[in-house]
Design an enzyme around this catalytic site. Structure first.
Site, PDB file in Angstrom:
ATOM      1  N   TYR A   4      48.949  39.108  34.420  1.00 18.67           N
ATOM      2  CA  TYR A   4      49.366  38.121  33.411  1.00 18.67           C
ATOM      3  C   TYR A   4      48.555  38.220  32.123  1.00 18.67           C
ATOM      4  O   TYR A   4      48.822  37.498  31.174  1.00 18.67           O
ATOM      5  CB  TYR A   4      49.206  36.699  33.953  1.00 18.67           C
ATOM      6  CG  TYR A   4      50.372  36.219  34.767  1.00 18.67           C
ATOM      7  CD1 TYR A   4      50.799  36.933  35.865  1.00 18.67           C
ATOM      8  CD2 TYR A   4      51.030  35.043  34.439  1.00 18.67           C
ATOM      9  CE1 TYR A   4      51.854  36.498  36.630  1.00 18.67           C
ATOM     10  CE2 TYR A   4      52.097  34.597  35.201  1.00 18.67           C
ATOM     11  CZ  TYR A   4      52.497  35.326  36.286  1.00 18.67           C
ATOM     12  OH  TYR A   4      53.541  34.888  37.035  1.00 18.67           O
ATOM     13  N   LYS A  48      45.620  40.835  47.802  1.00 19.47           N
ATOM     14  CA  LYS A  48      46.316  42.019  48.326  1.00 19.47           C
ATOM     15  C   LYS A  48      45.344  43.195  48.278  1.00 19.47           C
ATOM     16  O   LYS A  48      45.682  44.278  47.795  1.00 19.47           O
ATOM     17  CB  LYS A  48      47.559  42.321  47.479  1.00 19.47           C
ATOM     18  CG  LYS A  48      48.751  41.437  47.764  1.00 19.47           C
ATOM     19  CD  LYS A  48      49.447  41.747  49.070  1.00 19.47           C
ATOM     20  CE  LYS A  48      50.170  43.076  49.046  1.00 19.47           C
ATOM     21  NZ  LYS A  48      50.833  43.354  50.346  1.00 19.47           N
ATOM     22  N   ASP A  88      50.942  38.531  51.518  1.00 18.43           N
ATOM     23  CA  ASP A  88      52.257  38.493  52.179  1.00 18.43           C
ATOM     24  C   ASP A  88      52.175  37.757  53.510  1.00 18.43           C
ATOM     25  O   ASP A  88      53.018  36.913  53.837  1.00 18.43           O
ATOM     26  CB  ASP A  88      52.851  39.898  52.335  1.00 18.43           C
ATOM     27  CG  ASP A  88      51.843  40.909  52.863  1.00 18.43           C
ATOM     28  OD1 ASP A  88      50.650  40.762  52.568  1.00 18.43           O
ATOM     29  OD2 ASP A  88      52.245  41.849  53.569  1.00 18.43           O
ATOM     30  N   ASP A 130      51.010  32.150  41.504  1.00 18.22           N
ATOM     31  CA  ASP A 130      52.296  31.736  40.962  1.00 18.22           C
ATOM     32  C   ASP A 130      53.323  31.611  42.094  1.00 18.22           C
ATOM     33  O   ASP A 130      54.003  30.589  42.256  1.00 18.22           O
ATOM     34  CB  ASP A 130      52.742  32.791  39.938  1.00 18.22           C
ATOM     35  CG  ASP A 130      53.756  32.264  38.953  1.00 18.22           C
ATOM     36  OD1 ASP A 130      54.126  31.077  39.070  1.00 18.22           O
ATOM     37  OD2 ASP A 130      54.184  33.031  38.074  1.00 18.22           O
TER      38      ASP A 130
END
Ligand code: NAD
Length: 400
Positions: free
Chosen positions: A138, A208, A271, A295
């Site tokens: 971002y 991640k 995930d 987000d």
């Protein structure tokens, strides 16, 4: 924060439904403050222009006067803003966050009985997400496919770094994902401070790092470094005891640590975490994560408790004290100006604002009144009811 009894608080109505929900929030807050402090405290609201309305009035989406006021006043609250296409901004919201270095996006997500939810046990959701707000993909370091900058960068990556991957050619668009130790640590510290202040017993770092070893993996590593600054018991300590003395000993050590008031710290791959918050949401309390993960996680959780119409948020720099509280939903163009919008997201953001100011009595009053109104069947259409914004606002005020 040293908040005076008559603080000047700037607010931005916002575009679309902003004009419906902002006056509702102000009326409720003013009533709650008056009731809580018997006239001793009062907010002096200062309207600021931003977004489409500002552009129509001043030719500028973020006028200088707005930026000046937001610089001078630490605390502000805003409705949703429509990002102009071709207005020179990636997003007005992102611009505000970056301008004031509001590094933490704080999103508490909890269920209010009476709200329709798509899951069986929405009452099990009670989490606060700390989403890093200034770094990650971002940060806006992006290069368009076939642009001169992208071509130059691709040349350097190929020649100097030997990067010759499949599907990485001169037509590739490129995004750069910066994640820093300082950026991570100030965010994770804010999450720990929140956990300590609220007596939470678990903090989870979501990343991640299995795929993005240095950026997301760095976030995990630096997050655990921050954990050592607080009274914590980490999953690594748990695993060490388990390896040496077995699972029973490890569980006993964890129970002992929690009994001593320590916070259990673990991490989860993003995930898997999205599965876990659907399957076992009650396991989680405070979550610290990077920008993009945060987000997705915030909106996925908001959906479980009945949608973003009722989820509050704030963008805060916990070091300078600068904070902008906001409705988390968009401008809802389909219902804008019809008087049908649910003002709950902005009202609950004002609860966060009152808490941040140290005006806890008024914050609790607003939150309980909103909960009571919803529990007694007073809801707007998005929550399955029939009330207009004005009727819902009246119901909340009657419950104050
Ligand atoms: P949206 O949140 O505006 O609308 C999605 C759906 O949710 C619509 O059906 C809408 O009617 C409904 N909804 C949203 N808020 C509601 C409320 N308070 N009460 C009842 N129903 C509500 O999302 P979108 O349509 O993707 O975005 C529209 C515009 O908003 C875009 O210009 C986008 O850039 C902007 N946006 C702004 C913010 C912000 O300022 N924080 C956030 C998201 C989107």
């Amino acid at each position: 924060l040293n908040v005076p009894n008559n603080p000047e608080i700037p607010y931005i109505n916002g575009d679309g439904v902003g004009i419906d929900i902002s006056p509702a929030m102000i009326e409720i807050v003013d009533t709650a403050v008056a009731k809580s402090y018997a006239g001793e405290k009062e907010i002096v609201w200062q309207e600021l222009q931003a977004g489409e309305q500002a552009f129509e009035a001043t030719g500028d989406y973020l006028p200088e006067a707005t930026l000046t006021s937001l610089t001078e006043n630490l605390i502000a609250i805003k409705g949703p803003l429509m990002t102009p296409i071709g207005g020179g901004f990636r997003s007005l919201n992102v611009t505000l966050r970056q301008n004031f270095d509001l590094f933490a996006n704080v999103r508490p997500v909890a269920y209010f009985p009476g709200v329709a939810s798509p899951v069986k046990h929405p009452e099990n959701v009670n989490m606060t997400i700390f989403r890093e707000n200034t770094e990650d993909i971002y940060a806006g370091i992006e290069f368009e496919s076939e642009s001169a900058d992208a071509l130059r960068l691709i040349e350097i990556l190929k020649s100097d770094f030997g990067i010759n991957k499949i599907r990485f050619d001169k037509t590739s668009a490129i995004g750069i994902k910066p994640v820093s130790p300082d950026g991570t640590k100030r965010l994770v510290r804010a999450a720990f401070d929140h956990a300590v202040a609220n007596g939470n017993t678990r903090l989870t770092l979501v990343h991640k790092g299995n795929i993005m070893k240095f950026t997301e993996g760095g976030f995990k590593k630096w997050g655990y470094e921050v954990a050592s600054e607080y009274p914590t018991f980490t999953v690594n300590e748990f695993n060490q005891i388990k390896a040496q003395d077995g699972i029973t000993a490890a569980k006993a050590a964890k129970d002992q640590a929690l009994a001593e008031g320590k916070i259990y710290v673990d991490d989860a791959i993003a995930d898997n975490f999205l599965q876990q918050i659907l399957l076992n949401p009650s396991d989680y309390q405070v979550v610290a994560t990077l920008n993009l993960n945060g987000d997705y996680i915030s909106d996925a959780l908001a959906a479980q408790v009945g949608g973003i119409g009722i989820s509050p948020g704030a963008n805060i720099n916990f070091i300078t004290g600068h904070a902008i509280f906001e409705a988390t939903h968009g401008t809802a163009p389909d219902i804008a100006g019809l008087g049908l919008a649910n003002p709950s997201s902005l009202i609950l953001s004002s609860v966060m604002m009152l808490e941040f100011m140290g005006w806890g009595e008024a914050a609790t009053l607003v939150k309980l009144a909103l909960a009571k109104a919803i529990a007694s069947g007073h809801t707007t259409r998005d929550l399955g009811g029939q009330l207009t914004t004005a009727e819902f606002t009246k119901a909340v005020i009657e419950n104050l």
